[in-house]
Motif scaffolding. Structure first.
Motif, PDB file in Angstrom:
ATOM      1  N   ALA A   1       0.845  -1.204   0.000  1.00 44.58           N
ATOM      2  CA  ALA A   1       0.000   0.000   0.000  1.00 44.58           C
ATOM      3  C   ALA A   1       0.878   1.251   0.000  1.00 44.58           C
ATOM      4  CB  ALA A   1      -0.908   0.012   1.228  1.00 44.58           C
ATOM      5  N   TRP A   2       0.377   2.306  -0.646  1.00 49.66           N
ATOM      6  CA  TRP A   2       1.100   3.580  -0.665  1.00 49.66           C
ATOM      7  C   TRP A   2       0.117   4.721  -0.864  1.00 49.66           C
ATOM      8  CZ3 TRP A   2       0.083   5.921  -5.265  1.00 49.66           C
ATOM      9  CH2 TRP A   2      -0.146   5.117  -6.392  1.00 49.66           C
TER      10      TRP A   2
ATOM     11  N   CYS B   1      -3.871  -0.308  -0.871  1.00 47.04           N
ATOM     12  CA  CYS B   1      -4.356   0.627   0.152  1.00 47.04           C
ATOM     13  C   CYS B   1      -5.837   0.438   0.471  1.00 47.04           C
ATOM     14  CB  CYS B   1      -4.087   2.062  -0.305  1.00 47.04           C
ATOM     15  SG  CYS B   1      -4.305   3.300   1.002  1.00 47.04           S
ATOM     16  N   GLN B   2      -6.672   0.226  -0.543  1.00 46.74           N
ATOM     17  CA  GLN B   2      -8.106   0.107  -0.277  1.00 46.74           C
ATOM     18  C   GLN B   2      -8.448  -1.176   0.467  1.00 46.74           C
ATOM     19  OE1 GLN B   2      -9.969   2.700  -0.694  1.00 46.74           O
ATOM     20  NE2 GLN B   2      -8.286   3.776  -1.703  1.00 46.74           N
ATOM     21  N   ARG B   3      -7.615  -2.206   0.304  1.00 49.45           N
ATOM     22  CA  ARG B   3      -7.867  -3.486   0.971  1.00 49.45           C
ATOM     23  C   ARG B   3      -7.238  -3.564   2.358  1.00 49.45           C
ATOM     24  NH1 ARG B   3      -5.213  -7.312  -1.136  1.00 49.45           N
ATOM     25  NH2 ARG B   3      -3.990  -6.189  -2.691  1.00 49.45           N
ATOM     26  N   THR B   4      -6.108  -2.892   2.549  1.00 52.26           N
ATOM     27  CA  THR B   4      -5.358  -3.069   3.797  1.00 52.26           C
ATOM     28  C   THR B   4      -5.415  -1.865   4.725  1.00 52.26           C
ATOM     29  OG1 THR B   4      -3.308  -2.335   2.710  1.00 52.26           O
ATOM     30  CG2 THR B   4      -3.780  -4.712   2.714  1.00 52.26           C
ATOM     31  N   TRP B   5      -5.896  -0.729   4.232  1.00 52.32           N
ATOM     32  CA  TRP B   5      -6.036   0.486   5.035  1.00 52.32           C
ATOM     33  C   TRP B   5      -7.452   1.023   4.923  1.00 52.32           C
ATOM     34  CZ3 TRP B   5      -2.119   3.713   7.513  1.00 52.32           C
ATOM     35  CH2 TRP B   5      -0.870   3.075   7.610  1.00 52.32           C
ATOM     36  N   ASP B   6      -7.882   1.745   5.931  1.00 54.56           N
ATOM     37  CA  ASP B   6      -9.131   2.506   5.893  1.00 54.56           C
ATOM     38  C   ASP B   6      -8.796   3.991   5.902  1.00 54.56           C
ATOM     39  OD1 ASP B   6     -10.872   0.332   5.882  1.00 54.56           O
ATOM     40  OD2 ASP B   6     -10.966   0.241   8.076  1.00 54.56           O
TER      41      ASP B   6
ATOM     42  N   PRO C   1       1.735   3.338 -16.237  1.00 58.05           N
ATOM     43  CA  PRO C   1       2.685   2.238 -16.034  1.00 58.05           C
ATOM     44  C   PRO C   1       2.379   1.382 -14.808  1.00 58.05           C
ATOM     45  CG  PRO C   1       3.855   4.262 -16.580  1.00 58.05           C
ATOM     46  CD  PRO C   1       2.420   4.643 -16.312  1.00 58.05           C
ATOM     47  N   GLU C   2       1.822   1.965 -13.763  1.00 57.94           N
ATOM     48  CA  GLU C   2       1.497   1.216 -12.551  1.00 57.94           C
ATOM     49  C   GLU C   2       0.070   0.685 -12.575  1.00 57.94           C
ATOM     50  OE1 GLU C   2       3.422   2.923  -8.688  1.00 57.94           O
ATOM     51  OE2 GLU C   2       2.898   4.637  -9.953  1.00 57.94           O
ATOM     52  N   LEU C   3      -0.849   1.493 -13.067  1.00 55.86           N
ATOM     53  CA  LEU C   3      -2.268   1.154 -12.993  1.00 55.86           C
ATOM     54  C   LEU C   3      -2.705   0.225 -14.121  1.00 55.86           C
ATOM     55  CD1 LEU C   3      -4.918   1.622 -11.476  1.00 55.86           C
ATOM     56  CD2 LEU C   3      -5.244   3.703 -12.827  1.00 55.86           C
ATOM     57  N   GLY C   4      -2.208   0.491 -15.331  1.00 54.44           N
ATOM     58  CA  GLY C   4      -2.522  -0.374 -16.454  1.00 54.44           C
ATOM     59  C   GLY C   4      -3.893  -0.185 -17.060  1.00 54.44           C
TER      60      GLY C   4
ATOM     61  N   VAL D   1      -8.216  -7.025  -5.661  1.00 56.04           N
ATOM     62  CA  VAL D   1      -7.014  -6.667  -6.411  1.00 56.04           C
ATOM     63  C   VAL D   1      -6.592  -5.239  -6.095  1.00 56.04           C
ATOM     64  CG1 VAL D   1      -7.614  -8.246  -8.293  1.00 56.04           C
ATOM     65  CG2 VAL D   1      -8.324  -5.858  -8.421  1.00 56.04           C
ATOM     66  N   ASP D   2      -5.314  -4.943  -6.376  1.00 53.29           N
ATOM     67  CA  ASP D   2      -4.797  -3.600  -6.174  1.00 53.29           C
ATOM     68  C   ASP D   2      -5.447  -2.623  -7.146  1.00 53.29           C
ATOM     69  OD1 ASP D   2      -3.183  -4.737  -4.301  1.00 53.29           O
ATOM     70  OD2 ASP D   2      -1.298  -4.375  -5.376  1.00 53.29           O
ATOM     71  N   THR D   3      -5.617  -1.393  -6.702  1.00 54.47           N
ATOM     72  CA  THR D   3      -6.203  -0.370  -7.558  1.00 54.47           C
ATOM     73  C   THR D   3      -5.707   0.995  -7.079  1.00 54.47           C
ATOM     74  OG1 THR D   3      -8.258   0.446  -8.540  1.00 54.47           O
ATOM     75  CG2 THR D   3      -8.298  -0.026  -6.183  1.00 54.47           C
ATOM     76  N   MET D   4      -6.254   2.058  -7.659  1.00 55.99           N
ATOM     77  CA  MET D   4      -5.939   3.409  -7.225  1.00 55.99           C
ATOM     78  C   MET D   4      -7.221   4.226  -7.129  1.00 55.99           C
ATOM     79  SD  MET D   4      -2.583   4.552  -9.404  1.00 55.99           S
ATOM     80  CE  MET D   4      -1.249   3.391  -9.722  1.00 55.99           C
ATOM     81  N   VAL D   5      -7.230   5.135  -6.176  1.00 58.19           N
ATOM     82  CA  VAL D   5      -8.281   6.147  -6.052  1.00 58.19           C
ATOM     83  C   VAL D   5      -7.568   7.488  -5.947  1.00 58.19           C
ATOM     84  CG1 VAL D   5     -10.196   7.026  -4.682  1.00 58.19           C
ATOM     85  CG2 VAL D   5      -9.856   4.551  -4.900  1.00 58.19           C
ATOM     86  N   ALA D   6      -7.856   8.381  -6.890  1.00 55.33           N
ATOM     87  CA  ALA D   6      -7.218   9.706  -6.921  1.00 55.33           C
ATOM     88  C   ALA D   6      -8.237  10.755  -6.514  1.00 55.33           C
ATOM     89  CB  ALA D   6      -6.683   9.998  -8.322  1.00 55.33           C
TER      90      ALA D   6
END
Length: 216
Positions: free
Chosen positions: A34-35, A187-192, A104-107, A138-143
């Motif tokens: 997570a980041w 981050c969305q799976r392991t952090w609130d 490159p990271e998100l795809g 799965v990993d994802t991003m929220v901006a």
């Protein structure tokens, strides 16, 4: 809706513009993949955008069942699905710029936009992760583009403890007018995260959350 920015935020001498996503971008590794990225002042002179969103977005007041009661959700919301026209052209530009930078990271591109209006310090969002849909597995991003009065975005590990490889038990990120924050990896799976209530005399804030398809 008559909600105005405090005078200290007004800067009518500038022209509204997005900076480079990667300029002054700082990443904090949270552990377990997570980041969180923070880019201060990504949008400059955003008062016009803030005023337009408050005025023209068809804000919705929601009610939600909590235990044995139905309560008001302490914020106003509006969701723009993939392909739906956004309420201001600069939000299209912002979504495209984020898609290009994080490709490159998100795809995959960011395709939806969820908006929240926090009218004052009494409005908030409780601890949660955006785990509806694919982001539960799965990993994802929220901006998030933050507009208006400063508010704190708080983050903490989902299980309440520390995560492997992380020096952080929790984080509190003060988000100002025009700031960008991106939560990525696991981050969305392991952090609130949450926007806590505050007794401070704060003005209104609009949060614009960009997500990929199949994530809420």
């Amino acid at each position: 809706m008559d909600l105005m920015l405090q005078g200290s935020l007004l800067d009518l001498a500038e022209e509204m513009a997005l900076g480079e996503v990667g300029a002054d971008l700082h990443r904090t590794e949270l552990g377990a993949g997570a980041w969180v990225d923070v880019r201060p002042g990504w949008l400059s002179a955003g008062d016009e955008l803030f005023a337009e969103l408050v005025r023209s977005v068809p804000w919705r007041a929601e009610r939600r069942k909590m235990y044995d009661s139905v309560v008001d959700v302490p914020r106003l919301t509006k969701f723009y699905a993939a392909g739906e026209r956004l309420p201001h052209p600069i939000l299209d530009a912002a979504r495209l710029a984020l898609s290009v930078h994080y490709a490159p990271e998100l795809g995959e591109p960011f395709v939806t936009a969820g908006l929240c209006l926090y009218r004052d310090g009494r409005d908030s969002v409780a601890w949660h992760g955006d785990r509806i849909g694919r982001s539960n597995d799965v990993d994802t991003m929220v901006a998030i583009l933050s507009l208006g009065s400063p508010r704190t975005l708080a983050l903490r590990p989902r299980d309440g403890g520390g995560l492997p490889g992380s020096r952080h038990k929790s984080l509190r990120l003060p988000l100002a007018h025009g700031d960008l924050v991106v939560m990525g990896g696991s981050c969305q799976r392991t952090w609130d995260h949450a926007i806590p209530k505050t007794s401070e005399p704060v003005g209104p804030r609009v949060s614009v959350q960009f997500r990929v398809a199949g994530v809420r």
